[in-house]
Design a protein around this motif. Structure first.
Motif, PDB file in Angstrom:
ATOM      1  N   PHE A 141       0.830  -1.208   0.000  1.00 16.45           N
ATOM      2  CA  PHE A 141       0.000   0.000   0.000  1.00 16.45           C
ATOM      3  C   PHE A 141       0.864   1.257   0.000  1.00 16.45           C
ATOM      4  CE2 PHE A 141      -2.196   3.384   2.331  1.00 16.45           C
ATOM      5  CZ  PHE A 141      -3.310   3.545   1.522  1.00 16.45           C
ATOM      6  N   GLU A 142       1.964   1.241   0.759  1.00 19.42           N
ATOM      7  CA  GLU A 142       2.849   2.406   0.791  1.00 19.42           C
ATOM      8  C   GLU A 142       3.486   2.638  -0.579  1.00 19.42           C
ATOM      9  OE1 GLU A 142       4.625   5.717   2.566  1.00 19.42           O
ATOM     10  OE2 GLU A 142       2.997   4.392   3.230  1.00 19.42           O
ATOM     11  N   ASN A 143       3.913   1.563  -1.238  1.00 19.26           N
ATOM     12  CA  ASN A 143       4.475   1.703  -2.588  1.00 19.26           C
ATOM     13  C   ASN A 143       3.429   2.213  -3.569  1.00 19.26           C
ATOM     14  OD1 ASN A 143       6.955   0.753  -1.677  1.00 19.26           O
ATOM     15  ND2 ASN A 143       6.458  -1.374  -2.150  1.00 19.26           N
ATOM     16  N   TYR A 144       2.204   1.718  -3.428  1.00 17.14           N
ATOM     17  CA  TYR A 144       1.119   2.185  -4.306  1.00 17.14           C
ATOM     18  C   TYR A 144       0.854   3.673  -4.090  1.00 17.14           C
ATOM     19  CZ  TYR A 144      -3.677   2.898  -5.905  1.00 17.14           C
ATOM     20  OH  TYR A 144      -4.805   3.407  -6.504  1.00 17.14           O
ATOM     21  N   ARG A 145       0.831   4.096  -2.830  1.00 20.10           N
ATOM     22  CA  ARG A 145       0.580   5.513  -2.540  1.00 20.10           C
ATOM     23  C   ARG A 145       1.682   6.400  -3.119  1.00 20.10           C
ATOM     24  NH1 ARG A 145       2.169   9.174   0.993  1.00 20.10           N
ATOM     25  NH2 ARG A 145       3.572   7.675   1.990  1.00 20.10           N
ATOM     26  N   LYS A 146       2.944   5.972  -2.972  1.00 25.32           N
ATOM     27  CA  LYS A 146       4.053   6.759  -3.517  1.00 25.32           C
ATOM     28  C   LYS A 146       3.996   6.807  -5.041  1.00 25.32           C
ATOM     29  CE  LYS A 146       7.252   5.915   0.312  1.00 25.32           C
ATOM     30  NZ  LYS A 146       8.553   5.313   0.709  1.00 25.32           N
ATOM     31  N   ARG A 147       3.636   5.682  -5.664  1.00 24.06           N
ATOM     32  CA  ARG A 147       3.553   5.664  -7.127  1.00 24.06           C
ATOM     33  C   ARG A 147       2.456   6.596  -7.625  1.00 24.06           C
ATOM     34  NH1 ARG A 147       2.500   0.830  -7.617  1.00 24.06           N
ATOM     35  NH2 ARG A 147       0.329   0.850  -8.268  1.00 24.06           N
ATOM     36  N   ILE A 148       1.313   6.596  -6.935  1.00 27.43           N
ATOM     37  CA  ILE A 148       0.214   7.480  -7.336  1.00 27.43           C
ATOM     38  C   ILE A 148       0.625   8.941  -7.188  1.00 27.43           C
ATOM     39  CG2 ILE A 148      -2.108   8.235  -6.744  1.00 27.43           C
ATOM     40  CD1 ILE A 148      -2.014   5.643  -8.293  1.00 27.43           C
ATOM     41  N   GLU A 149       1.288   9.273  -6.086  1.00 28.84           N
ATOM     42  CA  GLU A 149       1.738  10.656  -5.891  1.00 28.84           C
ATOM     43  C   GLU A 149       2.754  11.055  -6.958  1.00 28.84           C
ATOM     44  OE1 GLU A 149       3.211  10.963  -1.956  1.00 28.84           O
ATOM     45  OE2 GLU A 149       1.224  10.898  -0.997  1.00 28.84           O
ATOM     46  N   ARG A 150       3.665  10.133  -7.300  1.00 30.43           N
ATOM     47  CA  ARG A 150       4.663  10.444  -8.326  1.00 30.43           C
ATOM     48  C   ARG A 150       4.003  10.645  -9.688  1.00 30.43           C
ATOM     49  NH1 ARG A 150       7.393   6.472  -7.420  1.00 30.43           N
ATOM     50  NH2 ARG A 150       6.693   5.063  -9.066  1.00 30.43           N
ATOM     51  N   GLU A 151       3.032   9.796 -10.009  1.00 29.69           N
ATOM     52  CA  GLU A 151       2.343   9.936 -11.291  1.00 29.69           C
ATOM     53  C   GLU A 151       1.545  11.238 -11.352  1.00 29.69           C
ATOM     54  OE1 GLU A 151       0.003   6.448 -11.690  1.00 29.69           O
ATOM     55  OE2 GLU A 151       1.701   5.135 -12.180  1.00 29.69           O
ATOM     56  N   ARG A 152       0.911  11.602 -10.243  1.00 30.79           N
ATOM     57  CA  ARG A 152       0.174  12.870 -10.223  1.00 30.79           C
ATOM     58  C   ARG A 152       1.119  14.049 -10.407  1.00 30.79           C
ATOM     59  NH1 ARG A 152      -4.034  12.021  -5.115  1.00 30.79           N
ATOM     60  NH2 ARG A 152      -5.441  10.539  -6.155  1.00 30.79           N
ATOM     61  N   SER A 153       2.275  13.988  -9.734  1.00 30.93           N
ATOM     62  CA  SER A 153       3.242  15.076  -9.877  1.00 30.93           C
ATOM     63  C   SER A 153       3.759  15.165 -11.312  1.00 30.93           C
ATOM     64  CB  SER A 153       4.403  14.858  -8.902  1.00 30.93           C
ATOM     65  OG  SER A 153       5.384  15.856  -9.048  1.00 30.93           O
ATOM     66  N   GLU A 154       4.022  14.008 -11.921  1.00 30.81           N
ATOM     67  CA  GLU A 154       4.504  14.018 -13.304  1.00 30.81           C
ATOM     68  C   GLU A 154       3.430  14.535 -14.260  1.00 30.81           C
ATOM     69  OE1 GLU A 154       5.687  10.034 -13.971  1.00 30.81           O
ATOM     70  OE2 GLU A 154       7.564  10.189 -12.815  1.00 30.81           O
ATOM     71  N   ASP A 155       2.177  14.152 -14.025  1.00 34.32           N
ATOM     72  CA  ASP A 155       1.089  14.653 -14.876  1.00 34.32           C
ATOM     73  C   ASP A 155       0.949  16.168 -14.750  1.00 34.32           C
ATOM     74  OD1 ASP A 155       0.593  12.090 -15.697  1.00 34.32           O
ATOM     75  OD2 ASP A 155      -1.065  11.757 -14.299  1.00 34.32           O
ATOM     76  N   ALA A 156       1.014  16.661 -13.508  1.00 34.75           N
ATOM     77  CA  ALA A 156       0.911  18.109 -13.306  1.00 34.75           C
ATOM     78  C   ALA A 156       2.078  18.837 -13.965  1.00 34.75           C
ATOM     79  CB  ALA A 156       0.869  18.421 -11.809  1.00 34.75           C
ATOM     80  N   GLU A 157       3.268  18.239 -13.907  1.00 37.82           N
ATOM     81  CA  GLU A 157       4.432  18.877 -14.529  1.00 37.82           C
ATOM     82  C   GLU A 157       4.305  18.894 -16.047  1.00 37.82           C
ATOM     83  OE1 GLU A 157       9.317  18.395 -14.509  1.00 37.82           O
ATOM     84  OE2 GLU A 157       8.069  17.431 -12.981  1.00 37.82           O
ATOM     85  N   ARG A 158       3.765  17.822 -16.625  1.00 36.31           N
ATOM     86  CA  ARG A 158       3.578  17.798 -18.080  1.00 36.31           C
ATOM     87  C   ARG A 158       2.563  18.855 -18.523  1.00 36.31           C
ATOM     88  NH1 ARG A 158       4.325  12.095 -17.504  1.00 36.31           N
ATOM     89  NH2 ARG A 158       2.098  11.812 -17.097  1.00 36.31           N
ATOM     90  N   VAL A 159       1.484  18.996 -17.752  1.00 36.15           N
ATOM     91  CA  VAL A 159       0.487  20.018 -18.093  1.00 36.15           C
ATOM     92  C   VAL A 159       1.098  21.411 -17.993  1.00 36.15           C
ATOM     93  CG1 VAL A 159      -1.693  21.053 -17.379  1.00 36.15           C
ATOM     94  CG2 VAL A 159      -1.460  18.572 -17.428  1.00 36.15           C
ATOM     95  N   ALA A 160       1.850  21.652 -16.913  1.00 32.07           N
ATOM     96  CA  ALA A 160       2.492  22.957 -16.752  1.00 32.07           C
ATOM     97  C   ALA A 160       3.497  23.216 -17.870  1.00 32.07           C
ATOM     98  CB  ALA A 160       3.183  23.025 -15.390  1.00 32.07           C
ATOM     99  N   ALA A 161       4.216  22.173 -18.292  1.00 31.27           N
ATOM    100  CA  ALA A 161       5.198  22.344 -19.371  1.00 31.27           C
ATOM    101  C   ALA A 161       4.510  22.746 -20.672  1.00 31.27           C
ATOM    102  CB  ALA A 161       5.991  21.053 -19.554  1.00 31.27           C
ATOM    103  N   ARG A 162       3.357  22.150 -20.959  1.00 26.79           N
ATOM    104  CA  ARG A 162       2.639  22.518 -22.190  1.00 26.79           C
ATOM    105  C   ARG A 162       2.151  23.965 -22.125  1.00 26.79           C
ATOM    106  NH1 ARG A 162       0.446  17.162 -21.776  1.00 26.79           N
ATOM    107  NH2 ARG A 162      -1.438  17.995 -20.795  1.00 26.79           N
ATOM    108  N   ILE A 163       1.637  24.361 -20.954  1.00 29.16           N
ATOM    109  CA  ILE A 163       1.136  25.731 -20.820  1.00 29.16           C
ATOM    110  C   ILE A 163       2.276  26.734 -20.984  1.00 29.16           C
ATOM    111  CG2 ILE A 163       0.086  27.368 -19.218  1.00 29.16           C
ATOM    112  CD1 ILE A 163      -1.493  25.039 -18.040  1.00 29.16           C
ATOM    113  N   VAL A 164       3.388  26.471 -20.303  1.00 36.05           N
ATOM    114  CA  VAL A 164       4.515  27.402 -20.363  1.00 36.05           C
ATOM    115  C   VAL A 164       5.105  27.443 -21.770  1.00 36.05           C
ATOM    116  CG1 VAL A 164       6.839  27.832 -19.500  1.00 36.05           C
ATOM    117  CG2 VAL A 164       5.023  27.173 -17.918  1.00 36.05           C
TER     118      VAL A 164
END
Length: 223
Positions: free
Chosen positions: A86-109
């Motif tokens: 469960f801890e690994n799953y939680r970290k993976r979800i947080e990492r994927e969310r952070s990467e998705d947010a960074e990709r969206v921000a990169a497109r906007i910028v």
């Protein structure tokens, strides 16, 4: 003629015995006590004898206890593995969310950078001081530039420093080498287009001109 008085003859009746009270017996207290002593005592059922411990019973108990301990240890290890998963799953979800947010921000910028480049080119063509329409336009472009820079800062976008620094192929892109003996070899002389980074990611490298030593200076250094 006188009648003689009759004589009264007393008649005795036997005394009636008192009626027995309800629940009372004809016998007296002594007879009742005698019968109570003569009556046999009630039988008391014997208590069940406690089972005696046998070697076979002790062995069975030890085996059962060992089996329960093994089941407990297995459940405990399973719980630890589930928690780790469960801890690994939680970290993976947080990492994927952070990467998705960074990709969206990169497109906007990335879409905003050409607008910022156009504003900077307009500012470079307008007078810095004085009066007239050009100076008034400059003030308006400066306000637009400030607003765009605030947006970039909110997305953690930073401008890559270039002029006066050694050429870095990771963040700089050289399109021309300028021969000069006024600057060390590989120094960035001019920035033609600004580069930007999003956190630690390069969105766009800086397009620059780089200093190169003249052939005579190079031969002198070799000698």
């Amino acid at each position: 003629m006188m009648v003689s008085e009759s004589k009264k003859i007393p008649v005795e009746f036997p005394e009636a015995s008192p009626a027995p009270q309800p629940g009372a017996t004809a016998d007296g207290p002594e007879a009742i006590a005698d019968r109570a002593e003569a009556a046999p005592a009630p039988a008391v059922p014997p208590s069940p004898a406690e089972p005696e411990a046998t070697p076979a019973g002790e062995t069975a108990l030890r085996e059962q206890l060992a089996r329960l301990k093994a089941e407990r240890d297995d459940l405990f290890q399973t719980l630890i593995r589930r928690q780790a998963d469960f801890e690994n799953y939680r970290k993976r979800i947080e990492r994927e969310r952070s990467e998705d947010a960074e990709r969206v921000a990169a497109r906007i910028v990335t879409d905003l950078l050409p607008v910022l480049d156009a504003v900077e080119r307009a500012l470079a063509s307008l007078p810095r001081d004085g009066e007239g329409p050009g100076f008034e336009y400059r003030r308006g472009f400066e306000l637009i530039q400030q607003q765009l820079q605030h947006v970039l800062e909110r997305y953690q976008v930073a401008r890559i420093p270039a002029v006066g620094l050694p050429f870095d192929p990771h963040v700089h892109q050289a399109i021309e080498r300028v021969e000069t003996d006024q600057h060390p070899e590989g120094t960035v002389l001019e920035e033609l287009q600004a580069g930007y980074t999003l956190r630690d990611r390069v969105l766009r490298p800086s397009i620059v001109r780089v200093a190169a030593l003249p052939p005579a200076a190079t031969e002198t250094e070799i000698q």
